[in-house]
Write an enzyme that holds these catalytic residues in place. Structure first.
Site, PDB file in Angstrom:
ATOM      1  N   ARG A  53       0.864  -1.188   0.000  1.00 25.68           N
ATOM      2  CA  ARG A  53       0.000   0.000   0.000  1.00 25.68           C
ATOM      3  C   ARG A  53       0.898   1.235   0.000  1.00 25.68           C
ATOM      4  O   ARG A  53       1.431   1.614   1.035  1.00 25.68           O
ATOM      5  CB  ARG A  53      -0.926   0.016   1.218  1.00 25.68           C
TER       6      ARG A  53
ATOM      7  N   SER B  91     -12.253  -3.577   2.645  1.00 25.59           N
ATOM      8  CA  SER B  91     -12.333  -2.895   3.933  1.00 25.59           C
ATOM      9  C   SER B  91     -13.798  -2.715   4.311  1.00 25.59           C
ATOM     10  O   SER B  91     -14.629  -2.365   3.465  1.00 25.59           O
ATOM     11  CB  SER B  91     -11.654  -1.527   3.867  1.00 25.59           C
TER      12      SER B  91
ATOM     13  N   LYS C  23      -3.756   6.359   9.434  1.00 21.73           N
ATOM     14  CA  LYS C  23      -5.025   6.825   8.852  1.00 21.73           C
ATOM     15  C   LYS C  23      -5.770   7.630   9.912  1.00 21.73           C
ATOM     16  O   LYS C  23      -6.755   7.164  10.495  1.00 21.73           O
ATOM     17  CB  LYS C  23      -5.874   5.633   8.385  1.00 21.73           C
TER      18      LYS C  23
END
Length: 210
Positions: free
Chosen positions: A39, A108, A137
Site C-alpha cells: 500500500r 475494507s 489513517k
C-alpha cells in the site's frame, strides 16, 4: 489453498525503519508475517509497478501471498495473489469480475452492512477497522468491539483487524474468532522489525489460549 491471515503486513515506505522496503518486508516475513499488502499512495504507476515486482519476488521466495492495495491493474500485471479495495474504490462485485475467481479479493469494512455486501460481492476476506487510533489513517472512523463482534457473526469469511494494533491489544481478537492482525507501524516502523513481527504474532496466538 488455505490462507494464513494471522499477521498481515501493510507497507508504508514513509514509516519503515530500514533503508529499503524490500529489506523491511523480508525482515517482517522472517519474523512471522503471513501476508503482505503493498500500500503506497504517493507513487507513480511506473514506480508502483517496479516496486510490486520487487516485493513479489521477495514474498514468492518465502511462499507468502502478495496483495496489492487499490491498483487492480498492477496486481494483475505482476501476478499478485490478490487485491484489496476500500469502500470508495471500484465496487467489490466489479473488482471480482475484473480479477476473476482465482485471485484473492479483500475489502475494507466498518459495519455489518458493508461486511455483508462485501461477502455477497465475492470478497475472500475483510479488513475491519480502525479498531484504535492510528497515525497511518488519522481520519479513519472507529469500529467498536461490539460492532466487530456483530460483523464476525454476520459473515463467514476471514476477518483481519486493522488500526492501532499493537502488543498491548493483540490478544483481544482471536477469542472473538478474528483470523488475523493487519499492522503497519507496529512492525514496519520498529527498530527490530523481525522481533516486532514475532512478538505480535505470539501475542495474537496467546489470546486463543484457554
Amino acid at each position: 489453498m488455505k490462507i494464513d491471515y494471522s499477521l498481515y503486513l501493510v507497507t508504508n515506505r514513509l514509516l519503515m525503519s530500514t533503508k529499503t522496503l524490500g529489506e523491511a518486508v523480508e525482515q517482517a516475513i522472517i519474523g512471522g508475517c503471513t501476508m503482505v499488502q503493498l500500500r503506497e499512495k504517493k507513487i507513480s504507476s511506473l514506480d508502483f509497478y517496479a516496486l510490486a515486482l520487487e516485493i513479489k519476488e521477495i514474498a514468492d521466495s518465502y511462499g507468502i501471498p502478495l496483495i496489492i492495495n487499490d491498483r487492480i491493474d498492477i496486481a494483475m500485471a505482476v501476478g499478485a495473489a490478490g487485491v484489496h479495495i476500500g469502500q470508495k474504490d471500484i465496487p467489490a462485485d466489479i473488482a471480482r469480475k475484473v480479477i476473476g475467481k482465482d485471485m484473492l479479493l479483500g475489502v475494507s469494512a466498518a459495519s455489518v452492512a458493508e461486511a455483508e455486501n462485501a461477502a455477497k460481492a465475492g470478497a475472500d476476506y475483510l479488513g475491519v477497522g480502525a479498531m484504535f487510533p492510528t497515525g497511518t489513517k488519522p481520519d479513519a472512523g472507529f469500529v467498536s468491539m461490539e460492532e466487530l463482534g456483530r460483523i464476525r457473526r454476520a459473515v463467514d469469511i476471514p476477518i483481519v483487524v486493522i488500526g492501532g494494533i499493537n502488543k498491548e491489544n493483540a490478544m483481544l481478537f482471536q477469542p472473538m474468532g478474528i483470523d488475523g492482525l493487519a499492522v503497519v507501524s507496529a512492525v514496519i516502523a520498529q527498530p527490530d522489525i523481525k522481533k516486532s513481527a514475532a512478538d505480535l504474532k505470539s501475542q495474537f496466538r496467546k489470546g486463543g489460549c484457554k
